[in-house]
Each structure stands twice: as structure tokens, then as C-alpha cells.
Design a protein around this motif. Structure first.
Motif, PDB file in Angstrom:
ATOM      1  N   VAL A  70       0.844  -1.194   0.000  1.00  0.00           N
ATOM      2  CA  VAL A  70       0.000   0.000   0.000  1.00  0.00           C
ATOM      3  C   VAL A  70       0.879   1.245   0.000  1.00  0.00           C
ATOM      4  CG1 VAL A  70      -1.794   1.286   1.211  1.00  0.00           C
ATOM      5  CG2 VAL A  70      -1.811  -1.224   1.262  1.00  0.00           C
ATOM      6  N   ASP A  71       0.644   2.123  -0.965  1.00  0.00           N
ATOM      7  CA  ASP A  71       1.333   3.417  -1.009  1.00  0.00           C
ATOM      8  C   ASP A  71       0.462   4.383  -1.806  1.00  0.00           C
ATOM      9  OD1 ASP A  71       4.629   4.154  -0.527  1.00  0.00           O
ATOM     10  OD2 ASP A  71       3.394   5.590  -1.643  1.00  0.00           O
ATOM     11  N   GLU A  72       0.443   5.636  -1.368  1.00  0.00           N
ATOM     12  CA  GLU A  72      -0.406   6.615  -2.051  1.00  0.00           C
ATOM     13  C   GLU A  72       0.251   7.213  -3.286  1.00  0.00           C
ATOM     14  OE1 GLU A  72      -1.265  10.221   0.089  1.00  0.00           O
ATOM     15  OE2 GLU A  72       0.609  10.107   1.204  1.00  0.00           O
ATOM     16  N   SER A  73       1.570   7.064  -3.419  1.00  0.00           N
ATOM     17  CA  SER A  73       2.316   7.664  -4.514  1.00  0.00           C
ATOM     18  C   SER A  73       2.138   6.880  -5.815  1.00  0.00           C
ATOM     19  CB  SER A  73       3.805   7.730  -4.153  1.00  0.00           C
ATOM     20  OG  SER A  73       4.603   7.900  -5.285  1.00  0.00           O
ATOM     21  N   ARG A  74       1.843   7.598  -6.889  1.00  0.00           N
ATOM     22  CA  ARG A  74       1.736   6.957  -8.204  1.00  0.00           C
ATOM     23  C   ARG A  74       3.081   6.375  -8.627  1.00  0.00           C
ATOM     24  NH1 ARG A  74      -0.981  10.472 -12.833  1.00  0.00           N
ATOM     25  NH2 ARG A  74      -2.614  10.368 -11.237  1.00  0.00           N
ATOM     26  N   GLU A  75       4.164   7.106  -8.294  1.00  0.00           N
ATOM     27  CA  GLU A  75       5.510   6.613  -8.612  1.00  0.00           C
ATOM     28  C   GLU A  75       5.800   5.311  -7.865  1.00  0.00           C
ATOM     29  OE1 GLU A  75      10.228   7.832  -8.024  1.00  0.00           O
ATOM     30  OE2 GLU A  75       8.658   9.265  -7.486  1.00  0.00           O
ATOM     31  N   ALA A  76       5.448   5.270  -6.580  1.00  0.00           N
ATOM     32  CA  ALA A  76       5.682   4.062  -5.787  1.00  0.00           C
ATOM     33  C   ALA A  76       4.855   2.897  -6.323  1.00  0.00           C
ATOM     34  CB  ALA A  76       5.349   4.320  -4.321  1.00  0.00           C
ATOM     35  N   TYR A  77       3.611   3.169  -6.679  1.00  0.00           N
ATOM     36  CA  TYR A  77       2.734   2.125  -7.224  1.00  0.00           C
ATOM     37  C   TYR A  77       3.381   1.478  -8.456  1.00  0.00           C
ATOM     38  CZ  TYR A  77      -1.396   0.033  -9.468  1.00  0.00           C
ATOM     39  OH  TYR A  77      -2.271  -0.831 -10.067  1.00  0.00           O
ATOM     40  N   ALA A  78       3.866   2.304  -9.374  1.00  0.00           N
ATOM     41  CA  ALA A  78       4.496   1.781 -10.590  1.00  0.00           C
ATOM     42  C   ALA A  78       5.798   1.043 -10.263  1.00  0.00           C
ATOM     43  CB  ALA A  78       4.758   2.924 -11.568  1.00  0.00           C
ATOM     44  N   LEU A  79       6.558   1.575  -9.297  1.00  0.00           N
ATOM     45  CA  LEU A  79       7.834   0.972  -8.929  1.00  0.00           C
ATOM     46  C   LEU A  79       7.630  -0.402  -8.284  1.00  0.00           C
ATOM     47  CD1 LEU A  79      10.902   1.413  -8.789  1.00  0.00           C
ATOM     48  CD2 LEU A  79      10.556   2.590  -6.597  1.00  0.00           C
ATOM     49  N   ILE A  80       6.643  -0.515  -7.423  1.00  0.00           N
ATOM     50  CA  ILE A  80       6.362  -1.806  -6.789  1.00  0.00           C
ATOM     51  C   ILE A  80       5.926  -2.827  -7.830  1.00  0.00           C
ATOM     52  CG2 ILE A  80       4.909  -3.024  -5.120  1.00  0.00           C
ATOM     53  CD1 ILE A  80       4.681  -0.234  -3.667  1.00  0.00           C
ATOM     54  N   LYS A  81       5.061  -2.407  -8.745  1.00  0.00           N
ATOM     55  CA  LYS A  81       4.627  -3.302  -9.827  1.00  0.00           C
ATOM     56  C   LYS A  81       5.837  -3.820 -10.612  1.00  0.00           C
ATOM     57  CE  LYS A  81      -0.057  -3.254 -10.285  1.00  0.00           C
ATOM     58  NZ  LYS A  81      -0.889  -4.456 -10.526  1.00  0.00           N
TER      59      LYS A  81
END
Length: 201
Positions: A70-81
Motif C-alpha cells: 500500500v502506497d499513495e504515490s503513483r511513482e511508488a505504485y508503478a515501482l512496486i509493480k
């Protein structure tokens, strides 16, 4: 930034650009998994404020059944994926959401039930904010940790974290340079007090 051990041992993960996302230092990551080494396999994990996703991915590599990132950042979301793809591991669910909002939805939906509670929760929000304390208090309030479960908090060394009320227990602090790890557990029939671990402060 590499996976330390397990199914995806040695695989390199993508690091963030700039300073918006702060990855956990290698020394601290190793310390975290020394603390929980016998409490990962087969467990349900929550990586809240996941950033690069490296803690949850390390848990999956060591045999965790699943991990919610779980992260609110769009950058983090893409990075985790991307890091999940690079790891080749299954069982990851990436959610773009603000941490407190996610915990609130867990409570509002009546989730999780006793058999669905998380066994291991990583909390690593930005240092020097009130987010860590607020997230902890919501976890205690909504009771989303399973009996014998563990919460590992990463914070600045001087940050003060709250005590817990039964069935939650604050166990101990470990210091690594400017970083502090704080361990909480939910006492139950399967609880492990980790008394064999050395105190670092």
C-alpha cells in the motif's frame, strides 16, 4: 538493491529516482528479517507505505503466502509493480491508497475477519511525521493483526512511539545509526516474545 535470500535470492530491484521515495537501507533490511526470520513463511503480510516494495518482496521471497503493498504515490505504485515483475514472485497485491484511508476501509468493510488478519505488518512512513503513530493506533483500534502477529516499525532514532493496550504489546527497540526499529506483537496462543533476540539500544 537486491533480494537477500529465498526463492528470488540475488535478484536486483529497481531503485527510485530522486528523493521522494526513501528505500530501507540494506543493513536495516537485514536486521528486520533477522527479527522475523521464523515468522514469515506462510504468513499474510501488509507492507504499508511500501515505497519500493522491497520489504514485502523480501517476505514473499522467504515464503510469505501473500503481501498487500500500500502506497499513495503513483511513482511508488508503478515501482512496486515493476519490482514484483523483476522478482518473478506471486502473491503480491499492489494498492494505490493513502495509509490511514486504507486502514479505515479495512475497518469499514469489516475486514479482515479473524482468519484473514495480517500476520506481519511493516510500517515505514516518512520520518518525522505523525503518520507512523496514527497508523499504529488505527491498527490497534481496528485489530487487524492476527494472534502472535508482529508489527515492525521503522522510524528516526529519536521518534517516540506509543505504548500499546492489550492484546497488543510493545516489545523492544533496536537502533541502527539514525534508524530505530520498534517491534509490537499481538499476544495470543501462538505468540512468540522473541526473547532470544539481543537488545540493540
Amino acid at each position: 538493491m537486491r533480494i537477500i535470500t529465498g526463492l528470488a535470492r540475488g535478484r536486483k530491484l529497481k531503485e527510485p529516482k530522486g528523493q521522494a521515495i526513501r528505500p530501507t537501507a540494506d543493513m536495516v533490511k537485514e536486521a528486520i528479517f533477522n527479527i522475523v526470520q521464523f515468522d514469515v513463511a506462510g504468513r499474510r503480510v501488509l507492507d504499508l507505505c511500501a515505497g519500493t516494495g522491497q520489504l514485502g518482496i523480501e517476505a514473499l521471497s522467504r515464503g510469505a503466502a501473500s503481501c498487500a503493498f500500500v502506497d499513495e504515490s503513483r511513482e511508488a505504485y508503478a515501482l512496486i509493480k515493476e519490482n514484483l515483475r523483476l522478482s518473478g514472485l506471486a502473491g503480491g497485491d499492489v494498492i494505490q491508497a493513502e495509509a490511514l484511508g486504507y486502514l479505515g476501509r479495512c475497518e469499514a468493510l469489516g475486514f479482515p475477519g479473524r482468519e484473514e488478519r495480517f500476520d506481519l505488518i511493516f510500517l515505514d512512513p516518512p520520518y518525522g511525521t505523525e503518520l507512523l503513530e496514527k497508523a499504529l493506533l488505527r491498527i490497534f483500534q481496528f485489530d487487524i493483526l492476527a494472534d502472535g502477529g508482529i508489527i515492525i516499525c521503522e522510524s528516526g532514532r529519536e521518534e517516540r512511539l506509543p505504548d500499546a493496550k492489550a492484546p497488543y504489546v510493545r516489545k523492544r527497540d533496536y537502533g541502527y545509526g539514525k534508524t530505530k526499529l520498534t517491534v509490537y506483537t499481538r499476544e495470543g496462543a501462538s505468540a512468540d516474545d522473541h526473547s532470544d533476540l539481543p537488545r540493540q539500544f
